[in-house]
Design a protein around this motif. Sequence first.
Motif, PDB file in Angstrom:
ATOM      1  N   VAL A  74      31.630  30.195  44.961  1.00 31.48           N
ATOM      2  CA  VAL A  74      31.893  30.811  43.658  1.00 31.48           C
ATOM      3  C   VAL A  74      31.031  32.065  43.483  1.00 31.48           C
ATOM      4  CG1 VAL A  74      31.723  30.472  41.165  1.00 31.48           C
ATOM      5  CG2 VAL A  74      32.649  28.658  42.605  1.00 31.48           C
ATOM      6  N   ALA A  75      29.756  31.968  43.896  1.00 32.94           N
ATOM      7  CA  ALA A  75      28.870  33.135  43.793  1.00 32.94           C
ATOM      8  C   ALA A  75      29.380  34.274  44.670  1.00 32.94           C
ATOM      9  CB  ALA A  75      27.450  32.751  44.200  1.00 32.94           C
ATOM     10  N   ALA A  76      29.816  33.931  45.875  1.00 31.08           N
ATOM     11  CA  ALA A  76      30.311  34.965  46.790  1.00 31.08           C
ATOM     12  C   ALA A  76      31.590  35.603  46.247  1.00 31.08           C
ATOM     13  CB  ALA A  76      30.560  34.354  48.167  1.00 31.08           C
ATOM     14  N   ALA A  77      32.412  34.792  45.600  1.00 29.32           N
ATOM     15  CA  ALA A  77      33.638  35.338  45.009  1.00 29.32           C
ATOM     16  C   ALA A  77      33.288  36.352  43.923  1.00 29.32           C
ATOM     17  CB  ALA A  77      34.489  34.202  44.435  1.00 29.32           C
ATOM     18  N   LEU A  78      32.282  36.037  43.119  1.00 33.87           N
ATOM     19  CA  LEU A  78      31.851  36.970  42.073  1.00 33.87           C
ATOM     20  C   LEU A  78      31.315  38.261  42.673  1.00 33.87           C
ATOM     21  CD1 LEU A  78      29.969  34.532  39.673  1.00 33.87           C
ATOM     22  CD2 LEU A  78      32.033  35.817  39.149  1.00 33.87           C
ATOM     23  N   ALA A  79      30.600  38.109  43.788  1.00 33.87           N
ATOM     24  CA  ALA A  79      29.978  39.279  44.416  1.00 33.87           C
ATOM     25  C   ALA A  79      30.938  40.010  45.345  1.00 33.87           C
ATOM     26  CB  ALA A  79      28.733  38.840  45.177  1.00 33.87           C
TER      27      ALA A  79
END
Lengths: 419, 293
Positions: A74-79
């Motif tokens: 999820v964090a990587a998707a945001l970034a």
Amino acid sequence: MKLTKILVASFCASTLMSGAALAQTDLTMWYHGAGNDVESKIINQIVDDFNTSQSDWKVNIESFPQTSYNDSVVAAALAGNLPDIIDVDGPIMPNWAWSGYMQPLQIDESKIENFLPGTKGVWDGKLYSIGLWDAAVALYARTSTLEELGLRTPTLDKPWTKDEFMDALKKAKASGNYKYALDLGMNDQGEWYPYAYSPFLQSFGGDIVDRSTYKTAEGALNGDAGLAFGEWWQSLFTEGYAPGTSESPADQQTGFIDGSFAFQWNGNWRAVATMAEVDDVVFLPAPDMGNGPMIGAGSWQFGVAKTSEHPDGASAFIEFALQDKYLAAFSDGIGLIPSTASAAQMTENYKDGGPLAVFYDLSNAQAKVRPVTPGYVVQSKVFTKAMADLANGADVADTLDAAVDEINADIEKNSGYGH
Amino acid sequence: MAQVSPKNEGLLLVSRYLVLGLVAAIFLFPLIFMMVSSLKPDAQLLADTSSLRAFLPVGDVSLDNYFAAFDRAPIGRFMLNSVLITVTTVILSIIICSVAAFSFVYLEWTGRNVLLSIILATLIIPFETIAVPLLLLVSRLPWLGLEGMEWGWLNTYRVQIIPWIVDALTVFLFVQYFKDLPRELIEAARAEGASWLAVYRRVVMPLSGPVLATAAILKALKMYNEQYLWPLIVVQDEAHRPIMVGLGYFFQLDVAWGELMAYLTLISIPVLLFYLIMQRAFIASIASTGVKG
């Protein structure tokens, strides 16, 4: 002269091969199995085999600890930093697809016709993910216990009814031979709760959410069937049949093996270890609480990130990984159910007559996937809290009503999650 | 007024030591449990939890969990990463925060009180609330490295160091300490023609041993023990993971309890060594800040 020719030929061949290697386009893949040596070896072998089997793509794998994998994705998707290939837990997939993290797979669907239903991740009519294995839950028991208590051995065709199940628990408790009649694994308050316990609710005729619209939980979770399930669920703890939320991990891990529990509701991933310790263990199908016997389905699956610039390459890898030999290797390695009957025949445990073949049949006959909706990520947590609260003595109607309100508020906040 | 006889004094002393010993035992039990459990196979470890055997190295005791833990996770790499990140952050933090505090306390410039108030106000903001905006920021920041300009700080050491260098608590500690230093010393140095940099280096910092130790200890413990969420979201490659993210390697479907305890024991060693070396400073720092370490 001959030697010179050979050297020249070798040089040309090696140059061509390295050229081919250089021409391979890099694909990145994230996997949830860091720390699991067996799983890592198999997935790395598949990656190596794929990379050497063709000259277009080269997959580079990065493994994450399972406990933090979803947060990392999820964090990587945001970034904006997602890889090409991700693995995703089956019930989470709709949320990631709806959130724009994933794109539909580009694989030949005829190749997955024979896959177990729980291994196919379908959202909005499109295939987003596919699993190399599935998992199943069964009622662990001992043949000696069944004989001692005078119980009929349930079968897939004729599982225990609710009355027979409760009679078994009553007899086990009355025998005085066990600390508890049933272990439900209540100490693990994660995805285990909805995976393992919501099928009981569905067998009563209720559900976490109304699957006809996915727009409300009203009537599904707190209707008559839901209330009957809630009363029954709570009685397991108030009547002293099962340990509650304060159960220690030690009891959960060893209680059935050392004879403290007469029955245990557990997954097939613990079956091999249990068989090694308990000679006469048998794996019984789920009881029919009135609306048919059911167990959970859907495990880890492979998918392609929405941001991947090479979905064809990513899908090619996933299609490559669907070979029976790899499904069998995972099954032999980590004890899970291979996705196809043909792969099952290649395994030690799931081939005809194998000690765990019953799980394949259970998965085929009783499996029901968790609600296929992006809202499941919230609904699962609400359901988990409600189950724990009921086990701890909360009022059944109030608890289920509150859970419905919370689920409905979330659905409304997200404009119906696209349903 | 009642007199305390030598006999009663002895009794008082014994009872005091008994109470202190009991309190010490309560704090030591988790550590003893961790170390003892790291030597036992899982089945025995779990079986022993219901008795005092949990605190005794009895039964099937071996170092197998340690070997298995090293097989399961690149422990050396994780520890090296954590030590590198911690040491670098602590050094940079002390330099930058002390310079900032020096400026706030001794230099006259417009808006310093407002800026200090703003910095101190960040004490009340939990990191979790700014984690996502910070993630978006660092994922797009430029960096001029040996290989030229690159964009994005993800999967690097710098992304685990730079955002943690300056924090309000460290600035506050230095500000409070500098305010209590005798002004006459600074004024005398200035009168002798010392530059502000010289005053900082040659007058203020040599007198700041206690606050340096306090700031270093608090920052080091935070960086080594508490770095989980941030590296989890900014580091995707194994080569840059710190120890706390490594914990997850042991939580499989069946938790590898013995190996987990071995891992915890191993990663506690640098902290214990740090504590033994700086024992006096630890006690002084906790007493002076009222902050639980």
